[in-house]
Design an enzyme around this catalytic site. Sequence first.
Site, short mmCIF file in Angstrom:
data_model
loop_
_atom_site.label_atom_id
_atom_site.label_comp_id
_atom_site.label_asym_id
_atom_site.label_seq_id
_atom_site.Cartn_x
_atom_site.Cartn_y
_atom_site.Cartn_z
N LYS A 18 1.11 -1.63 0.29
CA LYS A 18 -0.10 0.20 0.05
C LYS A 18 1.22 1.76 -0.03
CE LYS A 18 -4.03 1.98 2.95
NZ LYS A 18 -5.25 1.71 3.73
N SER B 274 -10.23 2.37 2.99
CA SER B 274 -9.18 3.03 2.29
C SER B 274 -7.76 2.46 1.34
CB SER B 274 -8.00 4.48 2.67
OG SER B 274 -7.47 2.55 3.81
N SER C 104 -10.83 0.07 7.55
CA SER C 104 -10.04 0.52 5.62
C SER C 104 -8.95 -0.65 5.42
CB SER C 104 -8.63 1.60 5.26
OG SER C 104 -9.23 2.41 5.82
#
Lengths: 100, 493
Positions: B79, B159, B183
């Site tokens: 990420k 997210s 998330s």
Amino acid sequence: MSVDKATVAKIASLARIRMTDESLERMVPELNGILDWVEQLGEVDTSGVEPMTAVIPNTLRLRADVIDADPLTGGGRRDAVLANAPAAEHGFFGVPKVIE
Amino acid sequence: MTDLTNLGIKAIRDGVAAGDFTAREVAEAFNAAVAGAAALNAFIVTTPDHALAAADAVDAARAKGEPLGTMAGVPIGMKDLFATRGVQTTAASHILEGFKPEYESTVSRNLWNAGAGMLGKLNLDQFAMGSSNETSYFGNVISPWRKEGSDAGMSPGGSSGGSSAAVAARIAPGATGTDTGGSIRQPAAFAGICGIKPTYGRCSRWGVVAFASSLDQAGPMARDVADCAIMLEAMAGFDPKDATSLDLPVPAWEAGLDADLRGKKVGIPREYRMDGTDAEILDSWERGKQWLRDAGAEIVDISLPHTKYALPAYYIIAPAEASSNLARYDGVRYGLRDLPEGAGLQDMYAATRAAGFGDEVKRRILIGTYVLSAGFYDAYYTQAQKVRALVARDFERAFAECDVILAPTTPTASFPLGSLNEDPLTMYLNDVFAVPASLAGLPAMNVPATINRDGLPLGLQLVGKPMDEQTVLNAGLAIEQRAGFAAKPEKWW
């Protein structure tokens, strides 16, 4: 509590975000929508409740007061620290003139 | 040879160790899959050379008979919230575009030390603020899943949406995620994969771009429960560089996996049965109870009375912390600088932040600045911190009656991109089941359960006691074995 355009402009200046008149207008109902919704927290009886600061019990550790204790973060890494600066001069961060 | 991209973390690691294939072959297969999936927009930058170099190191170590790490030969997606040395790290923002950290985050360092390699940096909601992956400066991530009979672009959740899309599309066997208010779990649910947020403090936050420091916690996203256990074990561990890091040994979660739940009590929170929850979600919840009963667990009703207030408390606390954390982006030390002609320092800050932050980030900074300002601090911020204490106390009391909690992960399945954009509040409600565990710092996991009538995945959430990831993983395994979730998105990209 609700905010008006002048209040949003004040908050934006505190937050150091430049905003156009149009974006201020747009933000007013959005912020009011969110603030109206969080108002419901006022219904909760919190008398005698301590505000939570740490979610999992943990003790505060202090680093040994030694120069260069960590080779990566301990100091003496000027070039690495400045490597991503948009304006670095003479080994310092460059900023617009603040004193005439 | 079977297509290596069909393999998960455990199968790759064990296959490389046994000599069934080389780590280089695995890295090449996934690099090619990544290159062929640009339409998903899951990656902001790709790093095929990083994956190959790590693979070659593993192959060389194996040839010499050296011991291999627990993630040896496994290429993963990272990420783009984790600082990776020499590789652009942006948090999906314009303000950090071009930023190449001079250091490596502890979590990514731990993964490389365990033998993993990096396929690239995964797209996400800007500064991890969002539940649909529509706030990235680098464009929306498109879910590999589609509604039956439609080719509308669907949300991969947020997210960690680049992470969920990459794992679901089989272009990465695993990916890192971070969870502040759901998330990891919400995108995992939308994408039909597993994802676990461990106890707050298990994974170091050092080198992770901060959103809300008292909530942010990293975790793995992968195809199954065992893969999550392996990857979490590699990511976690005490880090003296993070003052909130838990000074505890990392348990052997993979070795401890056991789907026999006899003697365990599973709590069903009555407050999670909310108006507006999809009937199919409620149905999958019922089936989840049956699966856990079948694994030997006893189902008990519990109450978490402050559930309703968790989300509004979160939307005060998280923006407050964000407004403070994001104050560091001012155009001086790194990232973007916007210096209008003749501007002074203050004007430069304001112009840089106006140009560098997206609308959702600005909205949250403004909310945070407002609730922390003089006159409103106690009414909003202190009250929210008190409510947070009550939410945590609800869980503490519930865990006197049960060992793990079962709930839906989300109130709906994935939705088409663009369909919830008019009103930020509607979007926030997607995290209604995920946020309470985040506020209390508890380990929580999504496990895929069923496919709905549109052909989209639905997930179940397990929430455990502090430091008890093992029970969460074991209950997840029990569900996984019984749900028999084998669906995967049909390749269109």
